[in-house]
Scaffold this active site. Structure first.
Site, PDB file in Angstrom:
ATOM      1  N   ASN A  92       0.809  -1.232   0.000  1.00 27.17           N
ATOM      2  CA  ASN A  92       0.000   0.000   0.000  1.00 27.17           C
ATOM      3  C   ASN A  92       0.837   1.275   0.000  1.00 27.17           C
ATOM      4  O   ASN A  92       0.377   2.309  -0.481  1.00 27.17           O
ATOM      5  CB  ASN A  92      -0.920  -0.014   1.235  1.00 27.17           C
ATOM      6  CG  ASN A  92      -1.548   1.334   1.489  1.00 27.17           C
ATOM      7  OD1 ASN A  92      -2.471   1.755   0.798  1.00 27.17           O
ATOM      8  ND2 ASN A  92      -1.019   2.063   2.479  1.00 27.17           N
ATOM      9  N   TYR A 157       3.965   9.338 -11.133  1.00 27.96           N
ATOM     10  CA  TYR A 157       2.976   8.587 -10.347  1.00 27.96           C
ATOM     11  C   TYR A 157       2.183   7.636 -11.251  1.00 27.96           C
ATOM     12  O   TYR A 157       1.997   6.452 -10.933  1.00 27.96           O
ATOM     13  CB  TYR A 157       2.048   9.590  -9.656  1.00 27.96           C
ATOM     14  CG  TYR A 157       1.040   8.987  -8.709  1.00 27.96           C
ATOM     15  CD1 TYR A 157       1.423   8.585  -7.423  1.00 27.96           C
ATOM     16  CD2 TYR A 157      -0.296   8.835  -9.080  1.00 27.96           C
ATOM     17  CE1 TYR A 157       0.482   8.052  -6.543  1.00 27.96           C
ATOM     18  CE2 TYR A 157      -1.232   8.298  -8.205  1.00 27.96           C
ATOM     19  CZ  TYR A 157      -0.841   7.913  -6.940  1.00 27.96           C
ATOM     20  OH  TYR A 157      -1.762   7.382  -6.071  1.00 27.96           O
TER      21      TYR A 157
HETATM   22  P1  NAP Z   1      -0.973   8.855   2.720  1.00 28.73           P
HETATM   23  O1  NAP Z   1      -2.140   9.285   3.524  1.00 28.73           O
HETATM   24  O2  NAP Z   1       0.004   9.867   2.249  1.00 28.73           O
HETATM   25  O3  NAP Z   1      -0.193   7.690   3.515  1.00 28.73           O
HETATM   26  C1  NAP Z   1       0.942   7.080   2.935  1.00 28.73           C
HETATM   27  C2  NAP Z   1       1.407   5.951   3.812  1.00 28.73           C
HETATM   28  O4  NAP Z   1       2.550   5.337   3.159  1.00 28.73           O
HETATM   29  C3  NAP Z   1       1.896   6.391   5.194  1.00 28.73           C
HETATM   30  O5  NAP Z   1       1.587   5.372   6.116  1.00 28.73           O
HETATM   31  C4  NAP Z   1       3.414   6.517   4.988  1.00 28.73           C
HETATM   32  O6  NAP Z   1       4.173   6.332   6.183  1.00 28.73           O
HETATM   33  C5  NAP Z   1       3.657   5.345   4.065  1.00 28.73           C
HETATM   34  N1  NAP Z   1       4.895   5.456   3.303  1.00 28.73           N
HETATM   35  C6  NAP Z   1       5.272   6.426   2.446  1.00 28.73           C
HETATM   36  N2  NAP Z   1       6.484   6.154   1.946  1.00 28.73           N
HETATM   37  C7  NAP Z   1       6.879   4.978   2.496  1.00 28.73           C
HETATM   38  C8  NAP Z   1       8.043   4.162   2.386  1.00 28.73           C
HETATM   39  N3  NAP Z   1       9.057   4.496   1.592  1.00 28.73           N
HETATM   40  N4  NAP Z   1       8.121   3.019   3.121  1.00 28.73           N
HETATM   41  C9  NAP Z   1       7.099   2.663   3.937  1.00 28.73           C
HETATM   42  N5  NAP Z   1       5.977   3.383   4.081  1.00 28.73           N
HETATM   43  C10 NAP Z   1       5.867   4.530   3.372  1.00 28.73           C
HETATM   44  O7  NAP Z   1      -1.450   8.099   1.375  1.00 28.73           O
HETATM   45  P2  NAP Z   1      -2.866   7.406   1.028  1.00 28.73           P
HETATM   46  O8  NAP Z   1      -3.706   8.418   0.364  1.00 28.73           O
HETATM   47  O9  NAP Z   1      -3.384   6.663   2.203  1.00 28.73           O
HETATM   48  O10 NAP Z   1      -2.382   6.380  -0.108  1.00 28.73           O
HETATM   49  C11 NAP Z   1      -2.117   5.019   0.163  1.00 28.73           C
HETATM   50  C12 NAP Z   1      -1.911   4.294  -1.170  1.00 28.73           C
HETATM   51  O11 NAP Z   1      -3.082   4.427  -1.970  1.00 28.73           O
HETATM   52  C13 NAP Z   1      -0.772   4.862  -2.005  1.00 28.73           C
HETATM   53  O12 NAP Z   1      -0.109   3.826  -2.700  1.00 28.73           O
HETATM   54  C14 NAP Z   1      -1.481   5.782  -2.988  1.00 28.73           C
HETATM   55  O13 NAP Z   1      -0.747   5.975  -4.164  1.00 28.73           O
HETATM   56  C15 NAP Z   1      -2.743   4.980  -3.221  1.00 28.73           C
HETATM   57  N6  NAP Z   1      -3.854   5.789  -3.733  1.00 28.73           N
HETATM   58  C16 NAP Z   1      -4.380   6.823  -2.992  1.00 28.73           C
HETATM   59  C17 NAP Z   1      -5.433   7.568  -3.503  1.00 28.73           C
HETATM   60  C18 NAP Z   1      -6.068   8.696  -2.739  1.00 28.73           C
HETATM   61  O14 NAP Z   1      -6.965   9.359  -3.315  1.00 28.73           O
HETATM   62  N7  NAP Z   1      -5.697   8.957  -1.500  1.00 28.73           N
HETATM   63  C19 NAP Z   1      -5.930   7.270  -4.777  1.00 28.73           C
HETATM   64  C20 NAP Z   1      -5.379   6.221  -5.498  1.00 28.73           C
HETATM   65  C21 NAP Z   1      -4.345   5.492  -4.962  1.00 28.73           C
HETATM   66  P3  NAP Z   1       4.523   7.614   7.162  1.00 28.73           P
HETATM   67  O15 NAP Z   1       3.239   7.925   7.891  1.00 28.73           O
HETATM   68  O16 NAP Z   1       5.573   7.106   8.081  1.00 28.73           O
HETATM   69  O17 NAP Z   1       4.961   8.714   6.256  1.00 28.73           O
END
Ligand code: NAP
Length: 249
Positions: A92, A157
């Site tokens: 994730n 991305y």
């Molecule tokens: P988020 O709120 O920014 O959270 C990101 C998470 O990933 C945090 O727990 C962060 O840890 C962790 N992380 C970042 N870099 C890392 C690394 N190098 N190693 C280990 N952990 C890492 O993002 P989100 O919106 O929940 O997104 C989660 C996933 O869903 C991502 O892959 C994103 O691309 C995908 N996604 C999101 C959306 C959306 O609309 N939000 C849409 C499509 C896809 P820390 O807290 O320690 O920084």
């Protein structure tokens, strides 16, 4: 009977946003959960302690950079030592470093590809060994509808998320005979810190294009992870499920 009773899940990036919702929903369904964070140690440890107290299952947070091959190997070793098996792997962890192509730096490209795509290779490669031994497992890769549609300002991305589709199908074909499944999820616009960072104009433009006229919740993506991790999806592999309010259809 809870859908994930007795299973062990390893989830990357579980400290915030969608990942934290996956941790919570999998625990609610009876799984023991190991999850990672990059820098939010306090948040991650609080989440693990709170869920352990509330549900009486094993929940543990690990500081581990998913983009780092050696750290992924150490992590899988630590989780096998602490939990004894890995039934479900959720890749994730992800970041954005948006910029128009002409302004995008090599660093922005590398950071996103390494965190979003190489991480999926790193964790899958190491978690596959115990899954192959057990002749079972479910790997769930978090892509994005941007990997299907592309998006101006997100070439790095979109490339990382599109790469996940090819990876997912290939792994599903490679390990299907061992009863290991590999699927992807393509969320649309989900309310997290990642999308909070967008300016109002971009948010409004997204909103206008969503047929269901609302943004998604982390829990709604997590519910699909529960389905793909559970035995009721035993014949679903090599697929992508969109969770996007009909944005991608
Ligand atoms: P988020 O709120 O920014 O959270 C990101 C998470 O990933 C945090 O727990 C962060 O840890 C962790 N992380 C970042 N870099 C890392 C690394 N190098 N190693 C280990 N952990 C890492 O993002 P989100 O919106 O929940 O997104 C989660 C996933 O869903 C991502 O892959 C994103 O691309 C995908 N996604 C999101 C959306 C959306 O609309 N939000 C849409 C499509 C896809 P820390 O807290 O320690 O920084």
């Amino acid at each position: 009977m809870k859908l994930l009773a007795g299973k062990v899940a390893l989830i990357t990036g579980g400290s915030r946003g969608i990942g934290a919702a996956i941790v919570r929903r999998m625990v609610e369904e009876g799984a023991n959960v190991a999850f990672t964070y990059l820098s939010s140690a306090e948040k991650a440890n609080d989440l693990a302690a709170g869920l352990t107290n509330q549900y009486g299952v094993q929940v543990q947070a690990y500081g581990s950079n998913a983009a780092d091959f050696a750290q992924a190997e150490t992590l899988v070793g630590d989780v096998m030592r602490d939990f004894g098996k890995i039934d479900i792997l959720v890749n994730n962890a992800g970041i954005t470093r948006d910029n128009l192509m002409l302004r995008m730096t090599e660093e922005q490209w590398d950071e996103v590809i390494n965190t979003n795509l190489k991480s999926v290779f790193n964790l899958t490669k190491h978690a596959l060994r115990p899954m192959l031994k057990a002749k079972s497992g479910s790997i769930i890769n978090m892509s994005s509808i941007v990997g299907v549609t592309g998006n101006a300002g997100q070439a790095n991305y979109a490339a990382s998320k599109a790469g996940i589709f090819g990876f997912t199908k290939s792994v599903a074909k490679e390990v299907g005979s061992r009863s290991i499944r590999c699927n992807a999820i393509a969320p649309g616009f989900i309310e997290t810190e990642m999308t909070e960072a967008l300016d109002e104009k971009t948010r409004e433009a997204y909103f206008a294009s969503i047929p269901m006229k609302r943004f998604g919740k982390g829990e709604e993506v997590a519910n699909v992870c529960v389905f793909l991790g559970a035995d009721m999806s035993a014949y679903v592999s090599g697929q992508t499920i969109s969770v996007c309010g009909a944005l991608n259809c």
